[in-house]
Each structure stands twice: as C-alpha cells, then as structure tokens.
Design a protein around this motif. Structure first.
Motif, PDB file in Angstrom:
ATOM      1  N   CYS A  40       0.846  -1.192   0.000  1.00 19.13           N
ATOM      2  CA  CYS A  40       0.000   0.000   0.000  1.00 19.13           C
ATOM      3  C   CYS A  40       0.881   1.242   0.000  1.00 19.13           C
ATOM      4  O   CYS A  40       1.910   1.291   0.680  1.00 19.13           O
ATOM      5  CB  CYS A  40      -0.908  -0.015   1.229  1.00 19.13           C
ATOM      6  N   HIS A  42       0.243   3.955   1.369  1.00 18.17           N
ATOM      7  CA  HIS A  42       0.140   4.687   2.626  1.00 18.17           C
ATOM      8  C   HIS A  42       1.234   4.242   3.592  1.00 18.17           C
ATOM      9  O   HIS A  42       2.248   4.929   3.725  1.00 18.17           O
ATOM     10  CB  HIS A  42      -1.263   4.504   3.224  1.00 18.17           C
ATOM     11  N   CYS A  60      -7.313  -1.848   1.142  1.00 17.32           N
ATOM     12  CA  CYS A  60      -6.173  -2.146   2.000  1.00 17.32           C
ATOM     13  C   CYS A  60      -6.655  -2.745   3.331  1.00 17.32           C
ATOM     14  O   CYS A  60      -7.629  -2.269   3.913  1.00 17.32           O
ATOM     15  CB  CYS A  60      -5.400  -0.851   2.258  1.00 17.32           C
ATOM     16  N   HIS A  63      -5.983   0.317   6.768  1.00 18.32           N
ATOM     17  CA  HIS A  63      -6.768   1.539   6.976  1.00 18.32           C
ATOM     18  C   HIS A  63      -7.784   1.773   5.865  1.00 18.32           C
ATOM     19  O   HIS A  63      -8.285   2.877   5.696  1.00 18.32           O
ATOM     20  CB  HIS A  63      -5.838   2.751   7.123  1.00 18.32           C
TER      21      HIS A  63
END
Ligand code: FES
Length: 116
Positions: A40, A42, A60, A63
């Motif tokens: 991911c 993030h 994901c 989160h």
C-alpha cells in the motif's frame, strides 16, 4: 527467460478474492483478474491480505484505502483516524496519479494463473 510467477489454479481465485504471488497482489475483481504491486502506498500494508469491495476496488487491510485495480490509483484515502487529517486522502490520491501501484500482466494457461 520469463519472470512469470505461478499464482495458483483458476478455480481457487474466486470473484472477490485476493492472494499474493511474489511482489504482486493478484485478485479477481468482478470476474476480471488483476495484479498490482503488493505494498500500500500509505504505510506499506500487504495488499495481498486486502479485500475486494462491491465496486470491484481493492481495499487495504489496514486503513481501508481503496484502489482502482485497472489503473493502480488510490480512489479513497486511508480511513479511521487518518481520514481526519486534512488533505491526507487527497494527497495520496494525487500521489498515485503519478505513482500508481505497478500492474502485472495476468495470464491463464492449463487452468493455472500466472503473473509477470
Ligand atoms: S497502510 Fe494501506 S491504508 Fe494505511
């Protein structure tokens, strides 16, 4: 020499499922097979542990950011406490227009799935 990786049998990758194959998260989004890079954008969660939502996006596992698997772009930013941070979701969505998840080429052969 090919960099092809065997994912598994076609019958195992049912609609709405995701699995891991080397550096790829490989899944079945509404009947279409896809492969995207596994981390991911993030905080690098393993997207092979993600899920497919009702719109066919890859979500994901950490989160719940969502990715369009046809482009590799984030279409919804990280949720939970991260959704309260101003512009965070917008920033990641913009980032993935420039740096989308890498997409792999998925093929089926002899009832098996391969990615490269
Ligand atoms: S690690 Fe994927 S949304 Fe946070």
């Amino acid at each position: 020499m090919s960099d092809e990786i065997e994912v598994g049998s076609v019958s195992e990758l049912k609609v709405g499922t995701v699995t891991g194959a080397g550096p790829y998260a490989v899944g079945n989004s509404q009947g279409d097979l896809f492969a995207v890079s596994r981390r991911c954008r993030h905080l690098r969660a393993d997207l092979a542990n993600g899920s497919i939502d009702e719109d066919g996006c890859l979500m994901c596992p950490w989160h719940h950011a969502k990715y369009d698997v046809t482009t590799g772009r984030m279409v919804r930013g990280p949720q939970g406490i991260f959704a309260r941070i101003p512009f965070l979701g917008t920033t990641f969505k913009l980032l993935t227009t420039v740096l989308p998840l890498r997409r792999g080429k998925v093929t089926k052969r002899n009832k098996k799935i391969y990615v490269e």
